[in-house]
Write an enzyme that holds these catalytic residues in place. Structure first.
Site, PDB file in Angstrom:
ATOM      1  N   ASP A 168      26.951  19.149   2.899  1.00  0.00           N
ATOM      2  CA  ASP A 168      27.628  17.737   3.430  1.00  0.00           C
ATOM      3  C   ASP A 168      26.757  16.867   2.825  1.00  0.00           C
ATOM      4  O   ASP A 168      25.654  16.720   3.158  1.00  0.00           O
ATOM      5  CB  ASP A 168      27.658  17.655   4.947  1.00  0.00           C
ATOM      6  N   TYR A 191      24.253   8.586   1.383  1.00  0.00           N
ATOM      7  CA  TYR A 191      23.013   9.256   1.593  1.00  0.00           C
ATOM      8  C   TYR A 191      21.885   9.116   0.514  1.00  0.00           C
ATOM      9  O   TYR A 191      21.103  10.035   0.100  1.00  0.00           O
ATOM     10  CB  TYR A 191      23.283  10.894   1.693  1.00  0.00           C
ATOM     11  N   SER A 251      35.895  10.822   8.362  1.00  0.00           N
ATOM     12  CA  SER A 251      34.649  11.037   9.283  1.00  0.00           C
ATOM     13  C   SER A 251      34.772   9.577  10.073  1.00  0.00           C
ATOM     14  O   SER A 251      34.356   8.663   9.651  1.00  0.00           O
ATOM     15  CB  SER A 251      33.466  11.173   8.518  1.00  0.00           C
TER      16      SER A 251
END
Length: 268
Positions: free
Chosen positions: A65, A70, A167
């Protein structure tokens, strides 16, 4: 003998993807600012990251993931996964960008397409198995008004992504995401269970569920084996496909795999 998940892969809803019940979250490979963990950490170097990915594979984890938000996670994963691309199910995201220590959000069709095509380049791949909308909390507005889902559906038809979803942060958003898409990533743990209706809907309609914060981002209350109790709670729900755990500690990863294998096989 070390317990593994090789024999415990399961379908992610009706996406056609087979995933390990634990997935490896990679925020800690790319970003150490603005992350909600109780303890500080250092971003692993390339050799440490390579060893972590090799261990995950050996333990039977095939789900990884990542996200543009990120930090440099995607750019690092591209070369790290060279030569083993077909052994991984990659999940990435659209909508959130993290720059100069701040998040900003853009769910427009133009940015969605730009983001996915950038992720393909960074990951050095011709397809991403699952792309999720990285919600800012306004789940319903994003899904209804931004055009992001329509753009992801186009990218799926083009074969650049194989499935898409949300999400999110709300039950209503998760339900709408599953009605119109393939998968939802929900928060579900010993402390937070409000999104349970989304898991139940997925189980009833053949949709995929990934769980984030399965271990409450390290904030579990002490007691009798909170990790074991967490995974027992999760995998009691038939709708749950996989739980994403963002550890960079090899021992924690091995311990988590052992616990999940024990929960799923009924061994002590």
């Amino acid at each position: 003998m070390t317990a593994t998940l090789h024999q415990l892969h399961r379908p992610l809803g009706s996406t056609g993807l087979m995933v390990s019940p634990l997935g490896l979250g990679t925020v800690k490979l790319g970003r150490d600012q603005g992350v909600k963990y109780p303890n500080g950490f250092s971003i692993p170097d390339d050799e440490q990251a390579r060893q972590l990915l090799a261990l995950a594979r050996d333990l039977g984890i095939n789900l990884i993931d990542t996200a543009p938000a990120y930090g440099v996670s995607e750019e690092r994963l591209g070369p790290l996964l060279a030569g083993q691309r077909d052994e991984w199910v990659i999940v990435s995201k659209v909508g959130e960008e993290f720059e100069n220590g701040q998040s900003r959000f853009d769910f427009s069709p133009e940015h969605t397409r730009f983001s996915v095509e950038r992720s393909l380049r960074r990951l050095r791949t011709d397809r991403i198995e699952l792309v999720l909308v990285h919600s800012d909390g306004n789940d319903l507005e994003i899904l209804r008004d931004s055009g992001v889902y329509q753009t992801l559906a186009e990218l799926k038809r083009e074969g650049k992504i194989l499935a898409f979803g949300l999400s999110g942060k709300t039950v209503k958003g998760g339900l709408l995401a599953l009605e119109q898409g393939d998968c939802a990533m929900v928060t579900y743990n010993l402390n937070e269970q409000a999104e349970r209706p989304v898991i139940d809907y997925a189980a009833a309609h053949g949709k995929g569920i990934l769980v984030k914060k399965a271990l409450a981002s390290g904030h579990l209350a002490p007691g009798e084996d909170p990790v074991r109790r967490s995974f027992e709670l999760l995998f009691r729900q038939p709708g749950v496909g996989s739980a994403i755990v963002g550890t960079i500690n090899p021992r924690h990863l091995t311990d988590n795999v052992r616990t999940v294998a024990a929960v799923l096989t009924g061994s002590c």
